[in-house]
Design a protein around this motif. Structure first.
Motif, PDB file in Angstrom:
ATOM      1  N   LEU A 109      24.171  50.352  43.134  1.00 19.91           N
ATOM      2  CA  LEU A 109      25.340  50.543  42.286  1.00 19.91           C
ATOM      3  C   LEU A 109      26.613  50.549  43.115  1.00 19.91           C
ATOM      4  CD1 LEU A 109      26.672  53.765  42.159  1.00 19.91           C
ATOM      5  CD2 LEU A 109      24.274  54.150  41.661  1.00 19.91           C
ATOM      6  N   SER A 110      27.704  50.217  42.449  1.00 22.19           N
ATOM      7  CA  SER A 110      29.037  50.320  43.038  1.00 22.19           C
ATOM      8  C   SER A 110      29.959  50.911  41.983  1.00 22.19           C
ATOM      9  CB  SER A 110      29.540  48.945  43.499  1.00 22.19           C
ATOM     10  OG  SER A 110      29.599  48.052  42.402  1.00 22.19           O
ATOM     11  N   TYR A 111      31.043  51.533  42.422  1.00 26.05           N
ATOM     12  CA  TYR A 111      31.962  52.210  41.498  1.00 26.05           C
ATOM     13  C   TYR A 111      33.375  52.007  42.015  1.00 26.05           C
ATOM     14  CZ  TYR A 111      33.245  55.894  38.102  1.00 26.05           C
ATOM     15  OH  TYR A 111      33.764  56.587  37.041  1.00 26.05           O
ATOM     16  N   LEU A 112      34.207  51.371  41.210  1.00 25.94           N
ATOM     17  CA  LEU A 112      35.581  51.077  41.640  1.00 25.94           C
ATOM     18  C   LEU A 112      36.572  51.440  40.550  1.00 25.94           C
ATOM     19  CD1 LEU A 112      36.706  48.252  40.081  1.00 25.94           C
ATOM     20  CD2 LEU A 112      34.992  47.224  41.558  1.00 25.94           C
ATOM     21  N   GLU A 113      37.839  51.497  40.935  1.00 25.05           N
ATOM     22  CA  GLU A 113      38.910  51.681  39.957  1.00 25.05           C
ATOM     23  C   GLU A 113      40.029  50.682  40.242  1.00 25.05           C
ATOM     24  OE1 GLU A 113      40.920  55.440  39.957  1.00 25.05           O
ATOM     25  OE2 GLU A 113      41.731  55.200  41.969  1.00 25.05           O
ATOM     26  N   ILE A 114      40.728  50.307  39.171  1.00 25.48           N
ATOM     27  CA  ILE A 114      41.925  49.469  39.293  1.00 25.48           C
ATOM     28  C   ILE A 114      43.119  50.347  38.953  1.00 25.48           C
ATOM     29  CG2 ILE A 114      43.091  47.359  38.548  1.00 25.48           C
ATOM     30  CD1 ILE A 114      40.384  46.319  37.596  1.00 25.48           C
ATOM     31  N   TYR A 115      43.896  50.669  39.966  1.00 26.27           N
ATOM     32  CA  TYR A 115      45.049  51.561  39.796  1.00 26.27           C
ATOM     33  C   TYR A 115      46.301  50.819  40.254  1.00 26.27           C
ATOM     34  CZ  TYR A 115      48.289  55.409  40.751  1.00 26.27           C
ATOM     35  OH  TYR A 115      49.388  56.218  40.792  1.00 26.27           O
ATOM     36  N   ASN A 116      47.253  50.642  39.350  1.00 26.63           N
ATOM     37  CA  ASN A 116      48.484  49.899  39.660  1.00 26.63           C
ATOM     38  C   ASN A 116      48.186  48.523  40.261  1.00 26.63           C
ATOM     39  OD1 ASN A 116      49.936  52.034  38.692  1.00 26.63           O
ATOM     40  ND2 ASN A 116      50.756  52.695  40.656  1.00 26.63           N
ATOM     41  N   GLU A 117      47.187  47.851  39.654  1.00 28.17           N
ATOM     42  CA  GLU A 117      46.773  46.502  40.090  1.00 28.17           C
ATOM     43  C   GLU A 117      46.230  46.492  41.522  1.00 28.17           C
ATOM     44  OE1 GLU A 117      46.554  43.249  38.404  1.00 28.17           O
ATOM     45  OE2 GLU A 117      46.337  44.868  36.975  1.00 28.17           O
ATOM     46  N   MET A 118      45.748  47.628  41.988  1.00 30.60           N
ATOM     47  CA  MET A 118      45.082  47.706  43.294  1.00 30.60           C
ATOM     48  C   MET A 118      43.657  48.215  43.071  1.00 30.60           C
ATOM     49  SD  MET A 118      48.077  49.239  45.779  1.00 30.60           S
ATOM     50  CE  MET A 118      48.281  50.729  44.788  1.00 30.60           C
ATOM     51  N   ILE A 119      42.721  47.623  43.795  1.00 29.50           N
ATOM     52  CA  ILE A 119      41.315  47.997  43.642  1.00 29.50           C
ATOM     53  C   ILE A 119      40.929  49.001  44.717  1.00 29.50           C
ATOM     54  CG2 ILE A 119      38.936  47.147  43.694  1.00 29.50           C
ATOM     55  CD1 ILE A 119      39.983  44.487  42.628  1.00 29.50           C
ATOM     56  N   ARG A 120      40.375  50.141  44.286  1.00 31.84           N
ATOM     57  CA  ARG A 120      39.925  51.179  45.209  1.00 31.84           C
ATOM     58  C   ARG A 120      38.438  51.429  45.007  1.00 31.84           C
ATOM     59  NH1 ARG A 120      41.660  56.076  43.850  1.00 31.84           N
ATOM     60  NH2 ARG A 120      41.381  56.965  45.934  1.00 31.84           N
ATOM     61  N   ASP A 121      37.724  51.613  46.109  1.00 30.88           N
ATOM     62  CA  ASP A 121      36.306  51.943  46.074  1.00 30.88           C
ATOM     63  C   ASP A 121      36.185  53.454  45.885  1.00 30.88           C
ATOM     64  OD1 ASP A 121      33.622  52.416  46.524  1.00 30.88           O
ATOM     65  OD2 ASP A 121      33.471  50.955  48.152  1.00 30.88           O
ATOM     66  N   LEU A 122      35.638  53.882  44.741  1.00 31.45           N
ATOM     67  CA  LEU A 122      35.552  55.315  44.465  1.00 31.45           C
ATOM     68  C   LEU A 122      34.441  56.002  45.249  1.00 31.45           C
ATOM     69  CD1 LEU A 122      36.194  55.343  40.605  1.00 31.45           C
ATOM     70  CD2 LEU A 122      37.755  56.070  42.411  1.00 31.45           C
ATOM     71  N   LEU A 123      33.485  55.233  45.764  1.00 32.75           N
ATOM     72  CA  LEU A 123      32.427  55.829  46.580  1.00 32.75           C
ATOM     73  C   LEU A 123      32.832  55.926  48.040  1.00 32.75           C
ATOM     74  CD1 LEU A 123      29.259  54.140  45.029  1.00 32.75           C
ATOM     75  CD2 LEU A 123      30.292  56.355  44.471  1.00 32.75           C
ATOM     76  N   SER A 124      33.776  55.061  48.475  1.00 30.51           N
ATOM     77  CA  SER A 124      34.311  55.116  49.850  1.00 30.51           C
ATOM     78  C   SER A 124      35.822  54.894  49.797  1.00 30.51           C
ATOM     79  CB  SER A 124      33.651  54.038  50.725  1.00 30.51           C
ATOM     80  OG  SER A 124      32.267  54.219  50.795  1.00 30.51           O
ATOM     81  N   PRO A 125      36.575  55.893  49.309  1.00 33.40           N
ATOM     82  CA  PRO A 125      38.016  55.712  49.117  1.00 33.40           C
ATOM     83  C   PRO A 125      38.792  55.455  50.405  1.00 33.40           C
ATOM     84  CG  PRO A 125      37.370  58.010  48.764  1.00 33.40           C
ATOM     85  CD  PRO A 125      36.116  57.217  48.878  1.00 33.40           C
ATOM     86  N   ASN A 164      34.154  60.146  40.387  1.00 29.45           N
ATOM     87  CA  ASN A 164      35.142  60.602  39.403  1.00 29.45           C
ATOM     88  C   ASN A 164      36.133  61.592  39.997  1.00 29.45           C
ATOM     89  OD1 ASN A 164      34.268  59.064  37.225  1.00 29.45           O
ATOM     90  ND2 ASN A 164      32.705  60.551  36.649  1.00 29.45           N
ATOM     91  N   ARG A 165      35.694  62.331  40.995  1.00 29.82           N
ATOM     92  CA  ARG A 165      36.615  63.266  41.646  1.00 29.82           C
ATOM     93  C   ARG A 165      37.695  62.520  42.429  1.00 29.82           C
ATOM     94  NH1 ARG A 165      31.745  66.349  42.277  1.00 29.82           N
ATOM     95  NH2 ARG A 165      31.348  65.475  44.358  1.00 29.82           N
ATOM     96  N   GLN A 166      37.423  61.259  42.773  1.00 33.11           N
ATOM     97  CA  GLN A 166      38.403  60.453  43.504  1.00 33.11           C
ATOM     98  C   GLN A 166      39.306  59.655  42.564  1.00 33.11           C
ATOM     99  OE1 GLN A 166      38.586  60.716  46.762  1.00 33.11           O
ATOM    100  NE2 GLN A 166      36.732  61.949  46.962  1.00 33.11           N
ATOM    101  N   ARG A 167      38.972  59.654  41.283  1.00 28.02           N
ATOM    102  CA  ARG A 167      39.702  58.817  40.329  1.00 28.02           C
ATOM    103  C   ARG A 167      41.072  59.405  40.010  1.00 28.02           C
ATOM    104  NH1 ARG A 167      37.729  56.977  34.270  1.00 28.02           N
ATOM    105  NH2 ARG A 167      39.425  55.486  33.941  1.00 28.02           N
ATOM    106  N   SER A 181      43.814  54.933  35.578  1.00 29.79           N
ATOM    107  CA  SER A 181      43.220  53.725  36.140  1.00 29.79           C
ATOM    108  C   SER A 181      42.058  53.277  35.264  1.00 29.79           C
ATOM    109  CB  SER A 181      42.713  53.989  37.561  1.00 29.79           C
ATOM    110  OG  SER A 181      41.646  54.932  37.525  1.00 29.79           O
ATOM    111  N   HIS A 182      41.657  52.019  35.441  1.00 30.37           N
ATOM    112  CA  HIS A 182      40.443  51.492  34.822  1.00 30.37           C
ATOM    113  C   HIS A 182      39.292  51.713  35.815  1.00 30.37           C
ATOM    114  CE1 HIS A 182      43.290  49.568  32.165  1.00 30.37           C
ATOM    115  NE2 HIS A 182      43.757  48.815  33.140  1.00 30.37           N
ATOM    116  N   ALA A 183      38.185  52.280  35.353  1.00 31.83           N
ATOM    117  CA  ALA A 183      37.042  52.531  36.232  1.00 31.83           C
ATOM    118  C   ALA A 183      35.865  51.652  35.824  1.00 31.83           C
ATOM    119  CB  ALA A 183      36.638  54.000  36.175  1.00 31.83           C
ATOM    120  N   MET A 184      35.189  51.055  36.811  1.00 31.43           N
ATOM    121  CA  MET A 184      34.060  50.164  36.547  1.00 31.43           C
ATOM    122  C   MET A 184      32.850  50.566  37.380  1.00 31.43           C
ATOM    123  SD  MET A 184      33.694  46.016  37.132  1.00 31.43           S
ATOM    124  CE  MET A 184      34.880  45.590  35.872  1.00 31.43           C
ATOM    125  N   LEU A 185      31.762  50.904  36.690  1.00 31.65           N
ATOM    126  CA  LEU A 185      30.481  51.181  37.334  1.00 31.65           C
ATOM    127  C   LEU A 185      29.601  49.948  37.179  1.00 31.65           C
ATOM    128  CD1 LEU A 185      28.349  53.179  38.579  1.00 31.65           C
ATOM    129  CD2 LEU A 185      27.728  53.734  36.224  1.00 31.65           C
TER     130      LEU A 185
END
Length: 308
Positions: A109-125, A164-167, A181-185
């Motif tokens: 699995l991978s978990y990311l968010e799109i915040y202000n048109e930037m992609i962040r890895d929520l598992l390795s911020p 989610n704590r990093q979101r 942000s938009h979050a995608m699992l």
């Protein structure tokens, strides 16, 4: 299956405007009222996607609607009530456990968010902002995104809670725990039958940030900029859905207007079973937002994916 929206400001005794009533009916696969439980929503919308993924196909479920309408609650749950993420993952691992012994499964699995048109890895911020790339087959990939192997649903939920704590979440006047942000699992299932080739399916679960009006949220400064980015990406998604829903239309669909639409490209037009769960508020002050959300969802219902 029918949702009827009535304008709270409409006067039934106004004969001059009787022919211009803004009351409208919307037809969906299923409509839930305020008494629906998490299990009811899961069984009616997402349960069937587990068989899709374990058979080697792709599946996507995403929540859409104005801010404060319960999208994150539906997806992740709260106060001991499990959301559709937990129910889906529990069923997925149960299906794998019950499968025949000549089939080997690997789940990552991978978990990311799109915040202000930037992609962040929520598992390795600590990785910072990641880039999108298109591979030789035309599939969009996030370069450097962490993929973690998983063996059971509890392990996945722990990773999800950590992510989610990093979101990005901030209070606004419309929602005290507003997702910014938009979050995608993404859960990828590889399966190998003894003596046969490898098959894989991908399950995407997306919690979209809510569309919002600055007058309603009373946002200023950074919150205002976040809202602008959220609305821009949701508008790009709406434009793609509109273009895809127009039958016999060969016009170009611009997925490159936002990173959200680039990531959802295969979910909307490719080999994927896709579910949209649209949320609206019962408040009379949210009439305009409810109307646009229902129109958005009805348009999405008419998309017919082309299987390749």
């Amino acid at each position: 299956k029918v949702m009827v929206l009535q304008d709270p400001m409409e006067d039934s005794n106004d004969v001059l405007r009787a022919s211009r009533s803004r009351q409208k009916s919307y037809l969906f696969d299923v409509v839930f009222d305020s008494t629906a439980t998490q299990e009811t929503v899961y069984h009616a919308t997402t349960q069937s996607l587990v068989a899709v993924v374990t058979s080697g196909c792709n599946a996507t479920v995403f929540t859409y609607g104005p801010t404060g309408c319960g999208k994150t609650y539906t997806m992740l749950g709260a106060d001991g009530e499990l959301g559709i993420c937990a129910h889906t993952l529990a069923e997925l691992f149960q299906t794998i456990e019950d499968s025949s012994s000549d089939v080997e499964y690997e789940v990552s699995l991978s978990y990311l968010e799109i915040y202000n048109e930037m992609i962040r890895d929520l598992l390795s911020p600590s990785l910072g902002c990641l880039q999108l790339r298109e591979d030789a087959s035309g599939h969009v990939q996030v370069v450097g995104l962490t993929k973690v192997p998983a063996t059971n649903a509890n392990e996945v939920m722990q990773l999800l809670a950590r992510g989610n704590r990093q979101r990005m979440q901030e209070p606004t006047a419309a929602n005290c725990t507003s997702s910014r942000s938009h979050a995608m699992l993404q859960v990828t299932v590889h399966q190998r039958h003894r003596g046969r080739e490898l098959r894989h399916g991908c399950l995407c679960m997306i919690d979209l940030a809510g569309s919002e009006r600055a007058a309603q949220t009373q946002n200023r400064g950074q919150r205002m900029k976040e809202g602008a980015h959220i609305n821009r990406s949701l508008l790009a998604l709406g434009n793609c859905i509109k273009a895809l829903s127009q039958q016999a239309s060969s016009k170009y669909i611009n997925y490159r207007d936002s990173k959200l639409t680039r990531l959802l490209k295969d979910s909307l037009r490719g080999n994927s079973h896709t579910v949209m769960i649209a949320h609206i508020s019962p408040a009379s002050t949210a009439f305009e937002e409810s109307r646009s959300t229902l129109a958005y969802a009805q348009r999405a219902k008419s998309i017919r994916a082309t299987v390749e």
